[in-house]
Scaffold this active site. Sequence first.
Site, short mmCIF file in Angstrom:
data_model
loop_
_atom_site.label_atom_id
_atom_site.label_comp_id
_atom_site.label_asym_id
_atom_site.label_seq_id
_atom_site.Cartn_x
_atom_site.Cartn_y
_atom_site.Cartn_z
N LYS A 161 -0.74 24.66 -7.14
CA LYS A 161 -0.93 23.54 -7.70
C LYS A 161 -0.16 23.62 -9.30
O LYS A 161 -0.31 24.53 -10.10
CB LYS A 161 -2.40 23.19 -7.99
CG LYS A 161 -3.12 22.78 -7.00
CD LYS A 161 -2.50 21.49 -6.37
CE LYS A 161 -3.42 20.84 -5.24
NZ LYS A 161 -2.62 19.70 -4.58
N ASP A 188 2.88 22.07 -5.75
CA ASP A 188 2.39 20.37 -5.64
C ASP A 188 2.12 19.91 -6.93
O ASP A 188 1.09 20.43 -7.69
CB ASP A 188 1.38 20.48 -4.75
CG ASP A 188 0.69 19.00 -4.75
OD1 ASP A 188 1.21 18.18 -5.01
OD2 ASP A 188 -0.41 18.71 -3.98
N GLU A 216 6.18 19.28 -3.77
CA GLU A 216 5.56 18.24 -3.37
C GLU A 216 5.12 17.00 -4.48
O GLU A 216 4.59 17.37 -5.50
CB GLU A 216 4.26 18.74 -2.68
CG GLU A 216 3.43 17.62 -2.10
CD GLU A 216 2.13 18.17 -1.48
OE1 GLU A 216 1.24 17.23 -1.17
OE2 GLU A 216 2.26 19.31 -1.27
N ASP A 241 3.75 12.46 -1.03
CA ASP A 241 2.46 12.71 -0.80
C ASP A 241 1.78 11.61 -1.13
O ASP A 241 1.64 10.64 -0.06
CB ASP A 241 1.81 14.11 -1.27
CG ASP A 241 0.37 14.24 -0.91
OD1 ASP A 241 -0.10 13.32 -0.23
OD2 ASP A 241 -0.20 14.95 -1.59
N LYS A 265 -1.50 12.60 5.45
CA LYS A 265 -2.95 13.04 5.31
C LYS A 265 -3.80 12.10 5.97
O LYS A 265 -3.38 10.96 5.78
CB LYS A 265 -3.48 13.10 4.03
CG LYS A 265 -2.74 14.26 3.27
CD LYS A 265 -3.18 14.27 1.55
CE LYS A 265 -2.68 15.78 0.88
NZ LYS A 265 -3.03 15.45 -0.65
#
Length: 354
Positions: A161, A188, A216, A241, A265
């Site tokens: 992250k 991400d 991402e 995303d 997702k």
Amino acid sequence: MKIVDVRVEPLDLPLVEPFEISLGERTTAKNVVVAVETEDGTVGYGEGSPIPPVTGETQAAAVATARAAGELLVGETLTNHRARVRQVRETFPGAVSATLAVETALLDAYCRSREIPLAALFGGEPTPVETDLTIPIVDPDDAREKARRAAERGFDHLKVKTGSDVLADVERVAAVREGAPAVEIKVDANQGWTPAETARFADFCADRGVDLALIEQPVRADDFAGLARCREAVSVPVAADETVFTPADAVRVVREDAADVINLKLGKSGLLGARDIVAIAEGANLELMIGCMLESAIGIHAAAHVVAGTGAFSYVDLDGNLLLDEDVVPVERIPTIEPTGPGHGIEPDALCER
């Protein structure tokens, strides 16, 4: 086969430790679980994981919506499940976590009633799926140790992250590389950077000898032009995303050349919407990633069935339940997910009982 009952409960699942991303910190997964029961006693289970900065829903709102959606289903048949899913999603637009929980329970019941795995709805069989593991926003020493332990447990892919201060992000990623020299690293940013910051980050990582497999969602979800600029500015593949919730969003990414990869997702698109996004990405020759929220084994195994059934995903990020202190069923904290059937194969004890 008619639906005779739909039951909905909140599901609070404490995390092993606080989990911080650029959008905030979580200590508990505050989810919603749904059970759909048919007239012969078959029960299907579904789950949604509302995260207000991402899905726009609180747990209380998701529970209320799922209960209202369930009322639409009682007395209906399972056979025409696509029409039932469309009805729920059109009645409650934007309530993605609640409608996913209902949709998953509906399709799980459908598959269980026919004694087939959920993967069969996507054209395949339930085969093992390998996930990455996520390193949250922590200091470099903690990131290094988490990476080392993950590699010892067999994880070959890590997601780090980022999306905070660029230099701090670089130090975290470099520490992960030191702790696990052989793993593939994705990052991400969860919308935390500008295109210029994304380019700086990629350059600094290259200077430190860190090869990245993927960046991402570096910029805001609504900034398609900025996402495209990131893609032009860096040699690392860029994934969309939070930008992609619906098949229409995926089409826009394709038209604007905004990303190399689409991160699908279920918590954004739902199961049947996921099938449409897979088709769009494959038609446009874009790679696919599958991600998760903070779901238990119910949501994670449903997503694993999509991976196994389609065979379409180059990147798998289904570690949400590995971050939980305790799951709804016993799980091994290893990279391999082994989906089974019928349905998604998870039968939680003492959830949504009569």
